[in-house]
Design an enzyme around this catalytic site. Sequence first.
Site, PDB file in Angstrom:
ATOM      1  N   GLN A 120       0.834  -1.201   0.000  1.00 45.17           N
ATOM      2  CA  GLN A 120       0.000   0.000   0.000  1.00 45.17           C
ATOM      3  C   GLN A 120       0.871   1.254   0.000  1.00 45.17           C
ATOM      4  O   GLN A 120       1.589   1.509   0.966  1.00 45.17           O
ATOM      5  CB  GLN A 120      -0.865  -0.028   1.272  1.00 45.17           C
ATOM      6  CG  GLN A 120      -1.686   1.205   1.512  1.00 45.17           C
ATOM      7  CD  GLN A 120      -2.535   1.079   2.776  1.00 45.17           C
ATOM      8  OE1 GLN A 120      -2.253   0.236   3.636  1.00 45.17           O
ATOM      9  NE2 GLN A 120      -3.544   1.898   2.913  1.00 45.17           N
ATOM     10  N   GLY A 121       0.785   2.032  -1.056  1.00 43.34           N
ATOM     11  CA  GLY A 121       1.593   3.243  -1.145  1.00 43.34           C
ATOM     12  C   GLY A 121       0.757   4.493  -0.940  1.00 43.34           C
ATOM     13  O   GLY A 121       0.407   5.192  -1.895  1.00 43.34           O
ATOM     14  N   SER A 167       1.196   6.696   2.352  1.00 40.20           N
ATOM     15  CA  SER A 167       1.925   7.710   3.119  1.00 40.20           C
ATOM     16  C   SER A 167       3.148   8.231   2.363  1.00 40.20           C
ATOM     17  O   SER A 167       3.819   7.497   1.645  1.00 40.20           O
ATOM     18  CB  SER A 167       2.402   7.127   4.443  1.00 40.20           C
ATOM     19  OG  SER A 167       1.315   6.591   5.147  1.00 40.20           O
ATOM     20  N   SER A 210       4.756  -0.948   4.050  1.00 39.68           N
ATOM     21  CA  SER A 210       4.962  -2.276   4.630  1.00 39.68           C
ATOM     22  C   SER A 210       5.067  -3.317   3.531  1.00 39.68           C
ATOM     23  O   SER A 210       4.281  -3.303   2.579  1.00 39.68           O
ATOM     24  CB  SER A 210       3.786  -2.669   5.529  1.00 39.68           C
ATOM     25  OG  SER A 210       3.681  -1.776   6.598  1.00 39.68           O
ATOM     26  N   GLU A 220     -10.739  -2.153   5.641  1.00 37.73           N
ATOM     27  CA  GLU A 220      -9.836  -2.580   6.698  1.00 37.73           C
ATOM     28  C   GLU A 220     -10.596  -3.108   7.902  1.00 37.73           C
ATOM     29  O   GLU A 220     -10.049  -3.782   8.746  1.00 37.73           O
ATOM     30  CB  GLU A 220      -8.934  -1.414   7.132  1.00 37.73           C
ATOM     31  CG  GLU A 220      -7.509  -1.651   6.739  1.00 37.73           C
ATOM     32  CD  GLU A 220      -6.585  -0.507   7.061  1.00 37.73           C
ATOM     33  OE1 GLU A 220      -7.033   0.649   7.120  1.00 37.73           O
ATOM     34  OE2 GLU A 220      -5.397  -0.781   7.232  1.00 37.73           O
ATOM     35  N   ASN A 278      -4.343   7.191  16.914  1.00 33.62           N
ATOM     36  CA  ASN A 278      -5.427   7.308  17.897  1.00 33.62           C
ATOM     37  C   ASN A 278      -6.018   8.722  17.916  1.00 33.62           C
ATOM     38  O   ASN A 278      -7.225   8.886  18.094  1.00 33.62           O
ATOM     39  CB  ASN A 278      -4.912   6.946  19.295  1.00 33.62           C
ATOM     40  CG  ASN A 278      -4.998   5.458  19.565  1.00 33.62           C
ATOM     41  OD1 ASN A 278      -5.151   4.662  18.636  1.00 33.62           O
ATOM     42  ND2 ASN A 278      -4.905   5.075  20.833  1.00 33.62           N
TER      43      ASN A 278
END
Lengths: 391, 351
Positions: free
Chosen positions: A128-129, A131, A163, A246, A370
């Site tokens: 997943q690209g 960020s 990741s 997700e 969070n």
Amino acid sequence: MKLGFSKEDEDFRSECASWLNDQMSGEFSDIKGITTLTEKAERRKEWEQQLAAHKWSCIGWPEEWGGRGASLAQQVIFAEEYARAGVPGRVNHIGIELAGPTILTFGTDEQKKRFLPDIAAGKTIFCQGFSEPGAGSDLAAVRTKGHVENGEWVVNGQKIWTSLAHISDWIFVVTRTEEGTQGPKGLSFLMMPIDQEGIEIRGIEQINGDAEFNETFFTDAKCAEDSLIGAPGDGWKIAMGLLAFERGVSTLGQQMAFRNELDEIIAAAKSNGSSNDPLIRQRIAKAEIGLRLMRYGALRMLSNQDHSKVDGAALTYKIQWATWRRGLGELGMDVLGQGGEIAEGGEYAWNTLPNLFLYSRADTIYGGTNQIQRNLIAERGLGMPREPRGK
Amino acid sequence: MDFAFTDEQAMIAETAQQFFAENATSSRTREAMAADGFDRATWQSFCQELGLGGLLVPEEFGGSALGMVDFATVAEAAGSQVAAIPLHGLAMIGSAIAAGGSDEQKSKWLPQLASGDVVASGGGNADLKSDNGGLSGKIEFVPHGNIANLFILSDGSEAWIVEADADGLSVDTPVTMDQTRPQATLTLSNVKADPLADGAAALNIGKAAGWICLAAEALGGAQACLDRTCEYAKEREQFGRAIGSFQAYKHRLADMMIEIEQARSAVYWAACAIDEGSDEAELALHAAKSFCADTFFKCAGDMIQLHGGIGFTWEHDAHLFFKRARSIQTMMQSGNWHREEIATMILGEAA
Ligand SMILES: Cc1cc2nc3c(=O)[nH]c(=O)nc-3n(C[C@H](O)[C@H](O)[C@H](O)COP(=O)(O)OP(=O)(O)OC[C@H]3O[C@@H](n4cnc5c(N)ncnc54)[C@H](O)[C@@H]3O)c2cc1C
């Protein structure tokens, strides 16, 4: 309201359990019990293929794309039995849980044909690209640029914290394709093959000593023109749709992994006598309660058919599990005592509980920190005014 | 597996919410607080017009024999208005008599409980003495004991029916912090008592119903604290903007919601587990009672803080929630006690 499973579902449970247990005590016994994302990655790609060969890879997908069209109850059962059998997490979890559902929802038939069977079969591992160095919580600040040239997309820029990029075949990227735009406008969602000149991957070491995430550099990186999902400019809408996936059924499998972690803490407490400490007893009971409530919260969210109002269970799920697990990491170390701070093998590599302690600090950061979760809950769930924005 | 309300359950929940919002108003509750803590008018309509008094009572005794899930939706609605009604006693005693009473005991008491003609409560003390059908001893903290006509009293293993007007029974009501549910003290000296046919069964289900009632009331109360605080957050302005736009403020609201969503899972998990006879029921009850009580207390405390000065006044309802939350935390054992029960299930007894 009903929590029990039907007789047919229980039969289905025995069927998956016995197949999974056979695999874990037979041909794939060498990967049983692995808890990290990347250990024995090559063997785990073979495991993906084995799952697909027996139609256990993406059971919730429609049959024509390699699934079984399984019911919700069956997906819940499979996820639970999968983790209960000690089967390691899916190396292609980003493909199965994020890329696949995104293509199913927003992709063309051509794209479905091209990607879905291979994702299900573990032949196309995705990362997943999203960020970038300047776009974290504020994802819409993406600066990576894409344009079409000679019938191909050409991408330049940098992603970070990607990741599993180093073991992946494809990456989906959110990239700015309309010159001069800002924020969520003018972004597009592209699927790119990783094995090419224009993409360079450099590992980043994490606080636990592993290097599961990466910097990903794009220098005239290319992909076919029809690798665009949706229309140019739809990138934000698709990225947000993807983030909603997700919270799917896979969360139940994740919970069974949490169950295994809590059980390890319980076993450690019993064996070193800290199970007699009244404060540890309270904390273990709280952890148990938290885990159960996570399960029933997930079942509530999965059973919910009323999409007319905000689903509170879904909206609060991420921060709930992430915070719970971070606390579990601390509880594990408190049960282990000082011994938990000594690595056993003489290298900077950690057993399950110390690793949980370190790794769980990331749980409250990725997938929306969070603080960002609280903003979302207050704004979407409770109707509070939105955060003021700078330029 | 389908962890969502059926249409019928959703309808009961909606009816109950509407009923309590219209009937158990702040002014009615405050009138009750100033008197004996019993909002008679609301109770009467609840049992008779709404016909919900017999929710947990078998049909042959004038009830509607619905399940714990249905009951929980009702208790949740009552809790959201801090209604001053003896619902807890009804749940405990109704289900205890239904489960452990003789046919005669059932046909005598259950119809009167369902109609609201009899108000019931209960309590226990291991030192209670039974001698030739006469009970002696002292039982404290009997909720709404001041207005109950019927008690089920227990020494932990046996249970007896005692009528409030029996000779030798005196009922004292100390000033109770939560005035919507006064806690009475019963003193018994050789009081005529009718033993329940199956005391153990009665205590088991009675306790379960009591815990569900408290957990569900707490859930409703916590949600009301959040809803009311959100209203205020949008209205009240300081520094030229709505106070709900300050991040420290809105994050605290978010934290309330995170706890409440878990509390909701807890209540309906426990209620389902009882209805389905699941082997998780005991764990679920301890989890629900402890978690929901703590959630309610946190939310009620935050409600006061997030209202500023007005939240500290008698005039504002925040203190009704705060005091109810405190009393739910201590009623039927503390959170620590419930968690220790869970710890014992997981870890065994502490050495
Ligand atoms: C282990 C790990 C794996 C990851 N994997 C991937 C991946 O595969 N692909 C991918 O694209 N990304 C991935 N990420 C990136 C992750 O999504 C980002 O780290 C995350 O979104 C936060 O962005 P940031 O790191 O830039 O922090 P920042 O956004 O700079 O945040 C820094 C701090 O400021 C706070 N903050 C920011 N904005 C606000 C606000 N409005 N209100 C209050 N506080 C605020 C944050 O909560 C945080 O505490 C991964 C991260 C980790 C740790």
